[in-house]
Motif scaffolding. Structure first.
Motif, PDB file in Angstrom:
ATOM      1  N   SER A   1       0.835  -1.196   0.000  1.00  0.00           N
ATOM      2  CA  SER A   1       0.000   0.000   0.000  1.00  0.00           C
ATOM      3  C   SER A   1       0.872   1.249   0.000  1.00  0.00           C
ATOM      4  O   SER A   1       2.089   1.177   0.090  1.00  0.00           O
ATOM      5  N   SER A   2       0.207   2.362  -0.122  1.00  0.00           N
ATOM      6  CA  SER A   2       0.851   3.673  -0.018  1.00  0.00           C
ATOM      7  C   SER A   2       1.875   3.932  -1.103  1.00  0.00           C
ATOM      8  O   SER A   2       2.916   4.542  -0.859  1.00  0.00           O
ATOM      9  N   PHE A   3       1.574   3.468  -2.293  1.00  0.00           N
ATOM     10  CA  PHE A   3       2.459   3.758  -3.414  1.00  0.00           C
ATOM     11  C   PHE A   3       1.630   4.020  -4.665  1.00  0.00           C
ATOM     12  O   PHE A   3       0.450   3.674  -4.736  1.00  0.00           O
TER      13      PHE A   3
ATOM     14  N   ALA B   1       4.556   8.657   0.884  1.00  0.00           N
ATOM     15  CA  ALA B   1       5.050   9.329   2.078  1.00  0.00           C
ATOM     16  C   ALA B   1       6.418   9.976   1.854  1.00  0.00           C
ATOM     17  O   ALA B   1       6.648  11.123   2.234  1.00  0.00           O
ATOM     18  N   SER B   2       7.321   9.252   1.225  1.00  0.00           N
ATOM     19  CA  SER B   2       8.695   9.722   1.086  1.00  0.00           C
ATOM     20  C   SER B   2       9.017  10.286  -0.286  1.00  0.00           C
ATOM     21  O   SER B   2      10.014  10.994  -0.459  1.00  0.00           O
ATOM     22  N   GLY B   3       8.184   9.957  -1.267  1.00  0.00           N
ATOM     23  CA  GLY B   3       8.496  10.364  -2.631  1.00  0.00           C
ATOM     24  C   GLY B   3       9.594   9.528  -3.257  1.00  0.00           C
ATOM     25  O   GLY B   3      10.058   9.843  -4.360  1.00  0.00           O
ATOM     26  N   THR B   4      10.000   8.471  -2.574  1.00  0.00           N
ATOM     27  CA  THR B   4      11.057   7.602  -3.081  1.00  0.00           C
ATOM     28  C   THR B   4      10.549   6.767  -4.242  1.00  0.00           C
ATOM     29  O   THR B   4       9.486   6.181  -4.170  1.00  0.00           O
TER      30      THR B   4
END
Length: 121
Positions: free
Chosen positions: A27-29, A103-106
């Motif tokens: 999740s979160s991507f 979250a990190s933009g990575t």
């Protein structure tokens, strides 16, 4: 951590069809693009097809007109429909996903475990 689960490989006769699928769990991507690569024994890995989130598609010349890549953004899944298979399509097929974590933009890419496709009579 993202995991890619592939399915759909196997043994098929020349002229037959197979459908591969690759689902990205986690999740979160946000997926940027998804692609299928293949590697035959003694050969370098090659790009088979790629689809971006926006729907732009590229194919290797060797599979144009026979293979179709599609994606389901809601399911984070990519498919590869392979028709008119030839013995030279025999290889291990692996999916690759390029994504960005919110979250990190990575930006990072992941590989599936690979699935064997064998085209033989």
């Amino acid at each position: 951590q993202v995991q890619l689960v592939e399915s759909g490989g196997g043994l098929v006769q020349p002229g037959g069809s197979l459908r591969l699928s690759c689902a990205a769990s986690g999740s979160s991507f946000r997926i940027i693009d998804m692609a299928w690569y293949r590697q035959a024994p003694g050969k370098q890995r090659e790009l088979v097809a790629r689809i971006t989130r926006g729907g732009t598609i590229n194919y290797a010349d060797s599979v144009k007109g026979r293979f179709t890549i599609s994606g389901d953004n809601a399911k984070n899944t990519v498919y590869l429909q392979m028709n008119s298979l030839k013995p030279e399509d025999t290889a291990v097929y692996s999916c690759n996903v390029d994504l960005i974590y919110y979250a990190s933009g990575t930006r990072k890419d992941y590989w599936g475990q690979g699935t064997q496709v064998t085209v033989s009579s």
